[in-house]
Design an enzyme around this catalytic site. Sequence first.
Site, mmCIF file in Angstrom:
data_model
loop_
_atom_site.group_PDB
_atom_site.id
_atom_site.type_symbol
_atom_site.label_atom_id
_atom_site.label_comp_id
_atom_site.label_asym_id
_atom_site.label_seq_id
_atom_site.Cartn_x
_atom_site.Cartn_y
_atom_site.Cartn_z
ATOM 1 N N SER A 79 0.822 -1.217 0.000
ATOM 2 C CA SER A 79 0.000 0.000 0.000
ATOM 3 C C SER A 79 0.854 1.264 0.000
ATOM 4 C CB SER A 79 -0.913 0.019 1.223
ATOM 5 O OG SER A 79 -1.665 -1.167 1.307
HETATM 6 N N1 SAH Z 1 -0.769 -4.268 3.896
HETATM 7 C C1 SAH Z 1 -0.122 -4.858 2.768
HETATM 8 C C2 SAH Z 1 -0.959 -4.699 1.521
HETATM 9 C C3 SAH Z 1 -1.256 -5.990 0.900
HETATM 10 S S1 SAH Z 1 -2.265 -5.964 -0.551
HETATM 11 C C4 SAH Z 1 1.250 -4.264 2.601
HETATM 12 O O1 SAH Z 1 1.536 -3.262 3.276
HETATM 13 O O2 SAH Z 1 2.051 -4.803 1.847
HETATM 14 C C5 SAH Z 1 -3.595 -6.996 -0.008
HETATM 15 C C6 SAH Z 1 -3.240 -8.402 0.380
HETATM 16 O O3 SAH Z 1 -4.449 -9.052 0.800
HETATM 17 C C7 SAH Z 1 -2.679 -9.276 -0.747
HETATM 18 O O4 SAH Z 1 -1.406 -9.729 -0.385
HETATM 19 C C8 SAH Z 1 -3.688 -10.429 -0.865
HETATM 20 O O5 SAH Z 1 -3.080 -11.675 -1.151
HETATM 21 C C9 SAH Z 1 -4.319 -10.430 0.514
HETATM 22 N N2 SAH Z 1 -5.640 -11.049 0.623
HETATM 23 C C10 SAH Z 1 -6.679 -11.026 -0.241
HETATM 24 N N3 SAH Z 1 -7.731 -11.708 0.258
HETATM 25 C C11 SAH Z 1 -7.356 -12.182 1.479
HETATM 26 C C12 SAH Z 1 -7.996 -12.965 2.492
HETATM 27 N N4 SAH Z 1 -9.247 -13.415 2.354
HETATM 28 N N5 SAH Z 1 -7.305 -13.261 3.618
HETATM 29 C C13 SAH Z 1 -6.025 -12.831 3.784
HETATM 30 N N6 SAH Z 1 -5.366 -12.099 2.854
HETATM 31 C C14 SAH Z 1 -6.013 -11.768 1.722
#
Ligand code: SAH
Length: 235
Positions: A79
């Site tokens: 993000s």
């Molecule tokens: N906070 C993270 C942003 C990650 S992007 C950072 O700072 O890097 C969103 C993430 O949510 C992705 O890695 C995706 O694989 C995950 N995601 C999507 N659906 C999900 C679920 N049901 N449970 C856990 N993770 C999930």
Amino acid sequence: MSGRFSGMKRSKAGARSEKLFASERQKMVRRQLKARGIRDKALLRAMKAVPRELFVPENLREFSYDDSPLPIGEAQTISQPYVVALMVEAAGLTSNSRVLEIGAGSGYCVAIMSHLAGRVYAIERDEALAEELPSRLAELGCTNIEIRAGDGSAGWVEEAPFDAIIVSAVAPHIAQPLLSQLAPDGRLIVPVARGTDNQRLMKVTRRGEDDFSEEDLGGVHFVPLIGEEAFAPAG
Ligand code: SAH
């Protein structure tokens, strides 16, 4: 200019880029966070301390402090720094807080929260991303964390209640299981899809057993939350 660094020892070059990143990080905190109203002092300190360059793929490191999300592989993103700060500030963490992040991705937000909270729980659906998290976070000295791979859309019931839950992917609705895993006065920070291309970052606070208040923190742009209490996988 060419060859200027050629005789330099690796460690010196490393120290040099570390210094450069540190100064970009200070700038990011000033221009992207403070200038936009992020006030929590402990949060600003954490954002100044955590090296975002260690959470992005090597070929994109030069963009680590850009005002944008970046790809982290597996079609996912880390993000934008401001959005991480906005969510974490809204979560209102203190050193006693137990916080859950759903969608840990690169682990950047987990690392920031590990500076502020008592204990950080995180779930990541993508196995490959989840596998890298414990060692990356341990190297940075984060010891107050618990990571699980799998679908986190219905929370982590065994570890509930949480003082705050942050969902880092966009959900189709506010899931009931997450609300019931909030402690009294607990905060759920979750981007919710409202039609095509409209995502709102919502803050839901538990005022009583069945009493919740909602606040709209603004428009955002996240990858989809996929799972039982979320969107169905594509295809
Ligand atoms: N906070 C993270 C942003 C990650 S992007 C950072 O700072 O890097 C969103 C993430 O949510 C992705 O890695 C995706 O694989 C995950 N995601 C999507 N659906 C999900 C679920 N049901 N449970 C856990 N993770 C999930």
